[in-house]
Design an enzyme around this catalytic site. Sequence first.
Site, short mmCIF file in Angstrom:
data_model
loop_
_atom_site.label_atom_id
_atom_site.label_comp_id
_atom_site.label_asym_id
_atom_site.label_seq_id
_atom_site.Cartn_x
_atom_site.Cartn_y
_atom_site.Cartn_z
N ASN A 6 -13.96 4.61 2.63
CA ASN A 6 -12.97 5.08 3.61
C ASN A 6 -13.00 6.60 3.60
O ASN A 6 -12.47 7.23 2.69
CB ASN A 6 -11.58 4.55 3.21
CG ASN A 6 -10.48 5.10 4.11
OD1 ASN A 6 -10.76 5.69 5.16
ND2 ASN A 6 -9.23 4.92 3.69
N LYS B 265 -11.57 8.62 5.58
CA LYS B 265 -10.34 9.26 6.08
C LYS B 265 -10.72 10.34 7.11
O LYS B 265 -11.67 10.14 7.85
CB LYS B 265 -9.50 9.78 4.91
CG LYS B 265 -9.29 8.68 3.86
CD LYS B 265 -8.28 9.00 2.82
CE LYS B 265 -8.19 7.83 1.83
NZ LYS B 265 -7.14 8.01 0.84
N HIS C 131 -3.31 0.81 6.33
CA HIS C 131 -3.50 1.71 5.18
C HIS C 131 -2.17 2.41 4.87
O HIS C 131 -1.40 2.75 5.78
CB HIS C 131 -4.58 2.74 5.50
CG HIS C 131 -4.98 3.53 4.30
ND1 HIS C 131 -4.22 4.60 3.86
CD2 HIS C 131 -6.00 3.39 3.44
CE1 HIS C 131 -4.80 5.08 2.76
NE2 HIS C 131 -5.87 4.36 2.48
N GLU D 291 -1.46 5.35 4.15
CA GLU D 291 -1.26 6.65 4.83
C GLU D 291 -0.78 6.43 6.26
O GLU D 291 0.02 7.21 6.78
CB GLU D 291 -2.57 7.47 4.78
CG GLU D 291 -2.80 8.02 3.38
CD GLU D 291 -4.25 8.23 3.01
OE1 GLU D 291 -5.13 8.25 3.89
OE2 GLU D 291 -4.52 8.35 1.79
N GLU E 124 -4.02 -1.76 -2.60
CA GLU E 124 -4.07 -0.33 -2.90
C GLU E 124 -2.68 0.14 -3.32
O GLU E 124 -1.84 0.47 -2.46
CB GLU E 124 -4.50 0.46 -1.66
CG GLU E 124 -5.89 0.10 -1.17
CD GLU E 124 -6.50 1.25 -0.37
OE1 GLU E 124 -7.58 1.70 -0.76
OE2 GLU E 124 -5.90 1.72 0.59
N GLY F 268 -5.66 8.59 -4.27
CA GLY F 268 -5.92 10.03 -4.27
C GLY F 268 -5.24 10.77 -5.41
O GLY F 268 -5.16 12.00 -5.39
N SER G 34 -8.18 5.56 -6.33
CA SER G 34 -8.90 6.34 -7.33
C SER G 34 -10.06 5.59 -7.99
O SER G 34 -10.32 5.77 -9.19
CB SER G 34 -7.93 6.89 -8.37
OG SER G 34 -6.99 7.77 -7.74
P1 PGA Z 1 -8.88 7.17 -3.07
O1 PGA Z 1 -8.43 6.49 -1.69
O2 PGA Z 1 -10.11 6.43 -3.54
O3 PGA Z 1 -9.18 8.59 -2.72
O4 PGA Z 1 -7.74 7.01 -4.02
C1 PGA Z 1 -8.53 5.11 -1.50
C2 PGA Z 1 -7.96 4.73 -0.16
O5 PGA Z 1 -6.96 5.35 0.27
O6 PGA Z 1 -8.47 3.81 0.51
#
Ligand code: PGA
Length: 255
Positions: free
Chosen positions: A11, A13, A97, A99, A169, A175, A216
Site C-alpha cells: 500500500n 498510500k 483503510h 486513514e 490493521e 506507521g 509496521s
Molecule cells: P505501515 O502501513 O506498514 O506503514 O504501518 C500499513 C497500512 O497502513 O496499510
Amino acid sequence: MSMQPPIIAANWKMNKTVPEALDYIAGLLKEESTFGDRTVVVAPPFTALHPMAESMEGSSIRLAAQNVAWAESGAYTGEVSATMLADVGCDCVIVGHSERRSLFGERDEDVNRKISRALKAGLEVILCVGETLQERESGNTLSTVERQLWKGLIKMTADDIKKIVVAYEPVWAIGTGKTATPEQAAEVHLFIKDIVNAIAGNGQKGRTVPVIYGGSVNEANINELMSRDGIDGALVGGASLKLESFLNIIRFVTG
Ligand code: PGA
C-alpha cells in the site's frame, strides 16, 4: 503456517509519481519468477494505475486501488468509481483503510456501499478493519472488529465474500513501528475468520476468508508473523516503498 497461499500487498498510500511507479514495477517484474506461491498485490495512487496496468500486462502481479467511490457516476467531484477502476485495469481495491476512516470520515455504512460497488464492477476487495489504541486498552478489540465486519459486509452473499480478503490493521500499529505480536494478530485473525463464516452463513463450504496483517510489517518481523496459524499474508505500507525491502518481505521464510 497458514494453509492459504500467502498474499503480500504493498500500500503505497500518497507516494510515487508515474515515473517512480514505473521504475519500481519494472524492478518487481524482473523478480516475478522468484515469487513462488505468493500472490503479490501493489496499490499505487490513482494517477499511476493506468500506466502500471499497461506495464504489468500478462504478469501475475495484481493491481489494486486504495479507495473507491460509493456512487456509480454523476456529480461527485473528486471521486473515482469502481467501473473506472476496472476500466483502467485494476483487479482489486482497498476499502475502509483506517486513514480513510479517521482522516476522511468514512463510516462502516460507506465501507459497505463501496464494497458493493466494487464487487458489482468485478473487482476484488481488501477490507481493512482494526481497533484504536484506546479500544484495545479498554478491552474492545474484538467487539470493534466484529462491528466493522458485520456493518461492512451487511447484505453480502457467500459468493460476494469469496471475493474479499480482510486486512487486520490495528490502528496503533500503522506507521508507528509498533507491530502487534504474532500472538495478538493471530487471535484477532482467527476471530475474523469465525465472524466472516457466520456472516456468509453455510455458503463458505469449508473455506475461510483470507486474513492478512498490516501495521509496521517489515523485513525483520515478516517471518515470525507468517509462521502463525491464521495469518495469510501482509498489507505493507512504509516498508513497501523501497523495492528491495518489499522483495525481501515477499520472499519471507517460515519455520
Ligand atoms: P505501515 O502501513 O506498514 O506503514 O504501518 C500499513 C497500512 O497502513 O496499510
